[in-house]
Design a protein around this motif. Sequence first.
Motif, short mmCIF file in Angstrom:
data_model
loop_
_atom_site.label_atom_id
_atom_site.label_comp_id
_atom_site.label_asym_id
_atom_site.label_seq_id
_atom_site.Cartn_x
_atom_site.Cartn_y
_atom_site.Cartn_z
N ARG A 1 0.63 -1.35 -0.39
CA ARG A 1 -0.08 -0.06 -0.39
C ARG A 1 0.72 0.61 -0.20
O ARG A 1 0.30 2.50 -0.35
CB ARG A 1 -0.76 -0.50 0.97
CG ARG A 1 -1.96 1.31 1.29
CD ARG A 1 -2.93 1.13 2.66
NE ARG A 1 -1.51 1.61 3.50
CZ ARG A 1 -1.83 1.96 4.78
NH1 ARG A 1 -3.15 2.40 5.34
NH2 ARG A 1 -1.23 2.88 5.39
N ASN A 2 2.27 1.23 0.48
CA ASN A 2 2.73 2.66 0.90
C ASN A 2 3.88 2.77 0.10
O ASN A 2 5.07 2.91 0.23
CB ASN A 2 2.99 2.54 2.37
CG ASN A 2 2.04 3.48 3.03
OD1 ASN A 2 0.86 2.83 3.35
ND2 ASN A 2 1.33 4.47 2.72
N ASN A 3 4.10 1.28 -0.62
CA ASN A 3 5.72 1.19 -1.28
C ASN A 3 6.43 1.10 -0.53
O ASN A 3 7.53 1.82 -0.72
CB ASN A 3 5.15 1.77 -2.31
CG ASN A 3 7.31 1.40 -2.95
OD1 ASN A 3 7.27 0.81 -3.64
ND2 ASN A 3 7.32 2.65 -3.92
N VAL A 4 6.69 0.44 0.57
CA VAL A 4 7.75 0.52 1.46
C VAL A 4 8.91 -0.22 1.58
O VAL A 4 8.40 -1.17 0.81
CB VAL A 4 6.87 -0.28 3.21
CG1 VAL A 4 7.84 -0.46 4.10
CG2 VAL A 4 6.61 0.40 3.61
N VAL A 5 9.70 0.37 1.08
CA VAL A 5 11.46 -0.18 0.73
C VAL A 5 11.87 0.34 2.34
O VAL A 5 12.65 1.59 3.08
CB VAL A 5 11.64 1.22 0.23
CG1 VAL A 5 13.41 0.18 -0.17
CG2 VAL A 5 11.34 0.45 -1.61
N VAL A 6 13.07 -1.25 2.78
CA VAL A 6 13.85 -1.38 3.96
C VAL A 6 15.70 -1.39 3.16
O VAL A 6 15.70 -2.36 2.63
CB VAL A 6 13.65 -2.45 4.88
CG1 VAL A 6 14.45 -2.56 5.99
CG2 VAL A 6 12.08 -1.50 5.11
N LEU B 1 -2.78 3.66 -5.16
CA LEU B 1 -3.93 4.67 -4.69
C LEU B 1 -5.28 4.22 -4.89
O LEU B 1 -6.20 4.88 -4.59
CB LEU B 1 -3.66 5.20 -6.80
CG LEU B 1 -2.35 5.95 -7.11
CD1 LEU B 1 -2.39 6.70 -8.08
CD2 LEU B 1 -1.58 6.83 -5.62
N SER B 2 -5.50 3.01 -4.95
CA SER B 2 -6.60 2.31 -4.92
C SER B 2 -7.23 2.48 -3.30
O SER B 2 -8.65 2.15 -2.47
CB SER B 2 -7.64 0.84 -5.10
OG SER B 2 -6.32 -0.33 -4.84
N ALA B 3 -6.32 2.98 -2.65
CA ALA B 3 -6.39 2.88 -0.97
C ALA B 3 -6.97 3.98 -0.29
O ALA B 3 -7.13 4.23 0.61
CB ALA B 3 -4.99 2.56 -0.06
#
Length: 265
Positions: free
Chosen positions: A6-11, A59-61
């Motif tokens: 959802r938030n395109n999280v990258v670690v 974006l759907s969220a």
Amino acid sequence: MDIRSRNNVVVAGRHGAPVLMLAHGFGCDQNLWRLVAPALAEEFQVVLFDYVGSGRSDLSAWNEDRYGSLDGYAQDVLDICEELDLRDVVFVGHSVSSMVGVLAATREPGRFGGLVLLVPSPRYIDDGDYRGGFSTADIDELLESLEDNYLGWSAAMAPVIMGNPERPELGEELAGAFCRTDPAIARVFARATFLSDSRADLPAVRTPTLIVECDQDVIAPREVGAYTHAAIPGSRLVTLRATGHCPQLSAPEATAAVIADFARA
């Protein structure tokens, strides 16, 4: 919903090292940390993400009810912290994300070991003795221009926000980030940003806080940095020898250094 997608999280960075969470500002995405994140990742674990409605988020969220105020963005931050089981994270918020971090840290202080407020503004509109840098008419005109012609607004405003006219490529990069944002979503985020007033939230902050300002910034003048510093108990204020509202692009080495110094303490 999968929060990471959802938030395109990258670690990135060192597993098990202290965690830095880098949060972008209005009209931007995590790519604006590209000159700072690699240097920080040499020593820290770095969490990058896009707010819903920005960058490569889902974006759907997005919905206007949630993201019509800064509370919705603060909930994104807390959702990511819960998903990654983060504790004692140092949250680095650029521009409006500084106040998003304030909201998140006062709501769930146990998640945060530090706040870095990078060119923050608790209120953009002047109010009595408070100087935010803009009159009500200024902000009304800005929002009207943005709503009438978002792409034109982006092209005109990005160089002003960025400063550094001798380096036009920086303004062009910011304009590109603005233009990648859906105009309808940008209008809602803009109103949440430029009409917000977080001054009453500052005295409640109990998380160690570093305020980083630039010595020349038309969006967050130095009076705003001084006000924020005075309002947050025990905070520190650092002034970068930098111009504009995006020092992570215009002065990345200095920006990374002050963040790292604070996170080590």
